[in-house]
Design a protein around this motif. Sequence first.
Motif, PDB file in Angstrom:
ATOM      1  N   GLU A  34       0.831  -1.209   0.000  1.00  0.00           N
ATOM      2  CA  GLU A  34       0.000   0.000   0.000  1.00  0.00           C
ATOM      3  C   GLU A  34       0.864   1.256   0.000  1.00  0.00           C
ATOM      4  O   GLU A  34       0.594   2.210  -0.737  1.00  0.00           O
ATOM      5  N   ASP A  35       1.917   1.239   0.822  1.00  0.00           N
ATOM      6  CA  ASP A  35       2.818   2.397   0.849  1.00  0.00           C
ATOM      7  C   ASP A  35       3.462   2.619  -0.513  1.00  0.00           C
ATOM      8  O   ASP A  35       3.565   3.753  -0.990  1.00  0.00           O
ATOM      9  N   LEU A  36       3.907   1.540  -1.135  1.00  0.00           N
ATOM     10  CA  LEU A  36       4.569   1.642  -2.428  1.00  0.00           C
ATOM     11  C   LEU A  36       3.635   2.257  -3.473  1.00  0.00           C
ATOM     12  O   LEU A  36       4.043   3.131  -4.257  1.00  0.00           O
ATOM     13  N   LEU A  37       2.378   1.831  -3.464  1.00  0.00           N
ATOM     14  CA  LEU A  37       1.407   2.388  -4.395  1.00  0.00           C
ATOM     15  C   LEU A  37       1.179   3.880  -4.114  1.00  0.00           C
ATOM     16  O   LEU A  37       1.106   4.694  -5.050  1.00  0.00           O
ATOM     17  N   ARG A  38       1.095   4.238  -2.857  1.00  0.00           N
ATOM     18  CA  ARG A  38       0.909   5.649  -2.503  1.00  0.00           C
ATOM     19  C   ARG A  38       2.090   6.500  -2.985  1.00  0.00           C
ATOM     20  O   ARG A  38       1.912   7.577  -3.575  1.00  0.00           O
ATOM     21  N   TRP A  39       3.314   6.026  -2.722  1.00  0.00           N
ATOM     22  CA  TRP A  39       4.496   6.799  -3.128  1.00  0.00           C
ATOM     23  C   TRP A  39       4.561   6.926  -4.651  1.00  0.00           C
ATOM     24  O   TRP A  39       4.921   7.987  -5.165  1.00  0.00           O
ATOM     25  N   ALA A  40       4.207   5.854  -5.353  1.00  0.00           N
ATOM     26  CA  ALA A  40       4.236   5.906  -6.818  1.00  0.00           C
ATOM     27  C   ALA A  40       3.211   6.912  -7.347  1.00  0.00           C
ATOM     28  O   ALA A  40       3.481   7.646  -8.303  1.00  0.00           O
ATOM     29  N   CYS A  41       2.036   6.955  -6.722  1.00  0.00           N
ATOM     30  CA  CYS A  41       1.026   7.946  -7.119  1.00  0.00           C
ATOM     31  C   CYS A  41       1.549   9.367  -6.921  1.00  0.00           C
ATOM     32  O   CYS A  41       1.360  10.247  -7.768  1.00  0.00           O
ATOM     33  N   ARG A  42       2.211   9.594  -5.818  1.00  0.00           N
ATOM     34  CA  ARG A  42       2.692  10.941  -5.505  1.00  0.00           C
ATOM     35  C   ARG A  42       3.838  11.375  -6.417  1.00  0.00           C
ATOM     36  O   ARG A  42       4.057  12.576  -6.614  1.00  0.00           O
ATOM     37  N   LEU A  43       4.555  10.395  -6.976  1.00  0.00           N
ATOM     38  CA  LEU A  43       5.755  10.716  -7.758  1.00  0.00           C
ATOM     39  C   LEU A  43       5.641  10.328  -9.230  1.00  0.00           C
ATOM     40  O   LEU A  43       6.629  10.433  -9.964  1.00  0.00           O
ATOM     41  N   HIS A  44       4.457   9.893  -9.679  1.00  0.00           N
ATOM     42  CA  HIS A  44       4.383   9.337 -11.029  1.00  0.00           C
ATOM     43  C   HIS A  44       4.689  10.357 -12.122  1.00  0.00           C
ATOM     44  O   HIS A  44       5.079   9.984 -13.228  1.00  0.00           O
ATOM     45  N   GLU A  45       4.580  11.653 -11.822  1.00  0.00           N
ATOM     46  CA  GLU A  45       4.869  12.681 -12.829  1.00  0.00           C
ATOM     47  C   GLU A  45       6.228  13.359 -12.622  1.00  0.00           C
ATOM     48  O   GLU A  45       6.506  14.403 -13.211  1.00  0.00           O
ATOM     49  N   ILE A  46       7.089  12.736 -11.844  1.00  0.00           N
ATOM     50  CA  ILE A  46       8.388  13.343 -11.536  1.00  0.00           C
ATOM     51  C   ILE A  46       9.219  13.568 -12.793  1.00  0.00           C
ATOM     52  O   ILE A  46       9.993  14.517 -12.891  1.00  0.00           O
ATOM     53  N   GLY A  47       9.045  12.713 -13.804  1.00  0.00           N
ATOM     54  CA  GLY A  47       9.830  12.829 -15.035  1.00  0.00           C
ATOM     55  C   GLY A  47       9.484  14.026 -15.885  1.00  0.00           C
ATOM     56  O   GLY A  47      10.225  14.376 -16.810  1.00  0.00           O
ATOM     57  N   LEU A  48       8.372  14.695 -15.608  1.00  0.00           N
ATOM     58  CA  LEU A  48       7.994  15.887 -16.377  1.00  0.00           C
ATOM     59  C   LEU A  48       9.028  16.998 -16.227  1.00  0.00           C
ATOM     60  O   LEU A  48       9.091  17.898 -17.071  1.00  0.00           O
ATOM     61  N   THR A  49       9.834  16.949 -15.185  1.00  0.00           N
ATOM     62  CA  THR A  49      10.868  17.964 -15.001  1.00  0.00           C
ATOM     63  C   THR A  49      11.913  17.891 -16.101  1.00  0.00           C
ATOM     64  O   THR A  49      12.634  18.863 -16.351  1.00  0.00           O
ATOM     65  N   ILE A  50      11.994  16.735 -16.773  1.00  0.00           N
ATOM     66  CA  ILE A  50      12.958  16.555 -17.861  1.00  0.00           C
ATOM     67  C   ILE A  50      12.293  16.807 -19.210  1.00  0.00           C
ATOM     68  O   ILE A  50      12.761  17.605 -20.012  1.00  0.00           O
TER      69      ILE A  50
END
Length: 503
Positions: free
Chosen positions: A360-376
């Motif tokens: 559950e934690d892993l899914l939550r963290w992935a949701c929060r960070l799934h757009e991190i690559g947009l910075t590139i």
Amino acid sequence: MTAPNPATEPELLAAIDMGSNSFHMVIARLIHGEIRTVEKMGEKVQLGAGLDADNNLTEDAQQRGLDCLSRFAQRLQGMPTSAVQIVGTNALRVARNANRFMERAEAVLGFPVEIIAGREEARLIYLGVSHTLADDTGRRLVIDIGGGSTEFIIGERFEAQALESLHMGCVSFRNRYFPDGKIPRKQMDRAVTHASQELLNIRHRFRHLGWQSAVGSSGSIKAISSVLASLKLTNGTITLDALRELRQRLVDMGNVERLSDLGVRADRQSIFPAGLAILLAAFESLEIESMTYTDGALREGLLYDIVGRIQHEDVRERTTQALQGRYDIDTSHAAAVEETAIAAYRQVAEAWQINTEFDEDLLRWACRLHEIGLTISHSQYHKHGAYLLRYSDLSGFSQQGQQNLATLVRGHRRKFSNAVFEGCDEDDVPRLQRLCILLRLANLIQHPRNMEQPAGFKVEITSPSELTVSFAEGWLEERPLTRADLENEKDYLARQKFTLNVV
């Protein structure tokens, strides 16, 4: 922050540090949130010495490790998984067949085993050291010389401010400079020079930060402190002059077998000159005036890390929040994706056997960070995001945890091929596939970015590889874009042999 419930706190905690030279275990009692050590065990395994020319652990080295862990295992029986942390360090970071050893170790112990990155090791070392020292003000420098790596940390109170792990250790330096047990001046000088070259990478930054006190926390530093005291060169405090005098005495002795005259234990004699060379280089390069020794180390840091998670002070949460800020992530959209993903997760977690706290934690963290690559770049941003998460230093995360997180972000959109799961442990793939699907569905449903949660959202598992998604009557018909996205998703999921029904 939710206050911990004493009734739910485990009575005992355990940490195992599978180092390159020694394996250590500590058992502690958790009493009103405080740690009290009950038992310590340690064995000289020399896992790092068992790396062959291709960086594979030999069968003999693996068996030494497994024999040690089998003795540790009896002490762990009956303890909950949440109360136990078992980590591997440099030898397992380097070993090409580390996954095989870890599988065997988990079978012996009955608990998960993880490999931590060098800077995560440094963070945990500092956590252990800082809890064994007086809670005073001012920066401190902490050095821990391990079998395959040496960690350098500057911190204040319980917070580390600079973390580094250099690829030099008492076992690797022993094998390179003192393999036959002889201690010629030329080889000692070469070892000190090599360590000084490694320290060039951090020398300027660490000197610039500065510190008020220096502390050593490894077996090598403890042994050096003890020898200096027995020779009456110091009272146990380590100084540069004393280290130089000790180097001269070792060269005069000429062989590690004579170190017993200085009170060095037989199992530490072969690595003692290497540890001395590394510490001497650190004193000269960083201009350290004096250093004391403390018993706190990685295993104690692991215990305090467990307590933090139990008391809802998980450093991984802070790491995730820091990444959101650093990469300017749209946190409102991420929260909406997380709410939808968790709504789906709670409906299928048990049926899909992904109902652990970490899942559950892993899914939550992935949701929060799934757009991190947009910075590139927007193009292929899921791949950029996966790269950032895979190769950044993420405090609190093991190497496997980072790999899992990067995999979910890599697989949250577009093609859902086998390439998404490259580098993952084969046993983890089914679990990661299912978590990926939940993130993908949440991402599609939140595609309009209006923060709206779907009415009547239901997910049913009709077979292990078939799921049916439904909504309140008329909800989907009013949202043709979402319907089109879900129809396209059927084809993507089919590549991983999953059937998606949308009703």
